[in-house]
Design an enzyme around this catalytic site. Structure first.
Site, mmCIF file in Angstrom:
data_model
loop_
_atom_site.group_PDB
_atom_site.id
_atom_site.type_symbol
_atom_site.label_atom_id
_atom_site.label_comp_id
_atom_site.label_asym_id
_atom_site.label_seq_id
_atom_site.Cartn_x
_atom_site.Cartn_y
_atom_site.Cartn_z
ATOM 1 C CB CYS A 69 1.061 1.340 10.549
ATOM 2 S SG CYS A 69 -0.209 1.437 9.300
ATOM 3 N NE ARG A 118 0.064 7.506 0.101
ATOM 4 C CZ ARG A 118 0.254 6.354 -0.533
ATOM 5 N NH1 ARG A 118 1.470 5.929 -0.762
ATOM 6 N NH2 ARG A 118 -0.769 5.630 -0.923
ATOM 7 C CB CYS A 149 33.835 13.207 -1.385
ATOM 8 S SG CYS A 149 32.176 12.609 -1.098
ATOM 9 C CB CYS A 173 -2.109 4.204 13.411
ATOM 10 S SG CYS A 173 -0.851 3.967 12.148
ATOM 11 C CB THR A 196 -0.910 0.050 1.246
ATOM 12 O OG1 THR A 196 -0.067 -0.026 2.406
ATOM 13 C CG2 THR A 196 -1.900 -1.091 1.260
HETATM 14 ZN ZN ZN Z 1 -1.912 2.575 10.478
#
Ligand code: ZN
Length: 371
Positions: free
Chosen positions: A38, A67, A338, A72, A34
């Protein structure tokens, strides 16, 4: 190092199944299918164990392109956000590509310092860093979803870029591409090459990296960007690259041969099986910058040089500080080493990807070089 402080996967998965809130703050769980992450105690349906990725904190999950769950709300502190902050959080959610400045906060009646303190206390990062993470996560999430990174690390590897563009709140795929362009906007300078820059993501033992492969109109490919995704300067580097090349950013475009070669060579390097990279690279800059970056590439695997050494090599003894600055502007981490530049006394100093990564790269090379 990432991951080492986390409980075992079995323990975390059991906590997730039991919705064990005592693991709150120990990890967050990201669901690959998805693209959301969470809290351990999320009341949503428990995902298949094979679809869960675990992160020590919300910043790591955002940087990996996930995301926050709307149920929750893992970005919200354990309690509700304070009332004075609610209007800002609502606006941030309403337009996730917006770039906030201090004066925008003032316009909302907020004191920038207070906002900064709250984000630092609750998320361990400033509001600006939080926004960067959200913007980049938004862009990277769609990239991964389009399967551009060629790895299985990302969510929804089988979805098309257009599915995800719709999913993250854009009306169309072209709307998403436009927004992505807006995030990393730049006006090309005179030295334009044209073409496109394939932007993608790959995973390494030291965390996810973003890469850019310039494909010139004639088909010539060169690596122009390789950087850890949590690097603060990443957006600026993308912008600088567009300015220097005049190419358009092409997230989720067809994978180039060079990108596939880069993934292979990096895997060999991190396995201790490769000391030198054999890749076409493009690191345009000022003449001084180009000299310094060339000098970095001449430092052998497993060895280090001081900033003063590099200044002497480029014929500018005394330009130690300028060398340090230029070192920090390197856009092709690891491949242009570097990380092999240290202080004269041998101690480590600044590394854009974090000192722990610099140490890890040097340890890797020393271990292999001495064998
Ligand atoms: Zn959730």
């Amino acid at each position: 190092m990432e991951g080492t402080s986390l409980p075992s996967t079995d323990t975390m998965y059991a906590a997730l199944c039991e919705r064990d809130a005592s693991f709150e703050g120990v990890f967050v769980a990201a669901i690959r299918t998805t693209g959301i992450f969470c809290r351990p105690g999320c009341p949503a349906r428990t995902p298949n164990p094979g679809n869960v990725a675990y992160f020590a904190g919300t910043a790591e999950a955002l940087h990996a392109g996930y995301r926050p769950c709307k149920r929750c709300r893992p970005m919200a502190p354990a309690g509700a956000a304070p009332e004075w902050l609610a209007p800002l959080l609502a606006e941030v959610e309403a337009d996730r590509t917006r770039r906030w400045r201090d004066r925008d906060l003032v316009a909302l009646g907020l004191e920038p310092k207070r906002v900064r303190r709250w984000f630092l206390a609750h998320h361990g990062m400033t509001f600006h860093a939080y926004q960067r993470a959200r913007r980049l996560g938004l862009a990277l999430g769609a990239l991964q979803a389009a399967g551009a990174d060629g790895s299985d690390a990302g969510p929804r590897a089988d979805a098309t870029i257009s599915d995800v563009a719709l999913d993250v709140g854009f009306a169309s795929e072209s709307g998403f591409r436009e927004a992505f362009g807006k995030l990393f906007q730049a006006t090309p300078t005179a030295s334009r090459v044209g073409g496109r820059i394939e932007v993608g993501r790959l995973t390494t033992p030291l965390g996810p990296m973003l890469f850019g492969v310039l494909v010139e109109p004639g088909g010539r490919e060169s690596l122009v960007l390789l950087e850890f995704t949590d690097r603060r300067a990443l957006e600026g580097q993308l912008t600088a690259m567009v300015k220097r090349t005049g190419a358009v950013l092409a997230p989720g475009s067809d994978q180039t041969e060079l990108a596939a070669e880069l993934c292979d060579q990096l895997a060999e390097y991190f396995a201790g099986e490769r000391r030198d990279f054999d890749l076409a690279i493009g690191a345009p800059g000022t003449p001084f910058q180009e000299q310094v970056w060339a000098a970095l590439q001449a430092i052998p695997y497993g060895e280090t040089r001081s900033y003063a050494d590099i200044a002497a090599v480029v014929g500018r003894p005394g330009a130690t500080r300028a060398v340090g600055t230029t070192n920090g502007k390197n856009r092709i981490a690891v491949v242009i080493p570097c990380h092999r530049v240290v202080r004269s006394d041998g101690s480590l100093s600044g590394y854009g990807g974090g000192l722990w990564r610099k140490q890890a790269l040097l340890d890797l090379e020393r271990g292999q070089a001495s064998s």
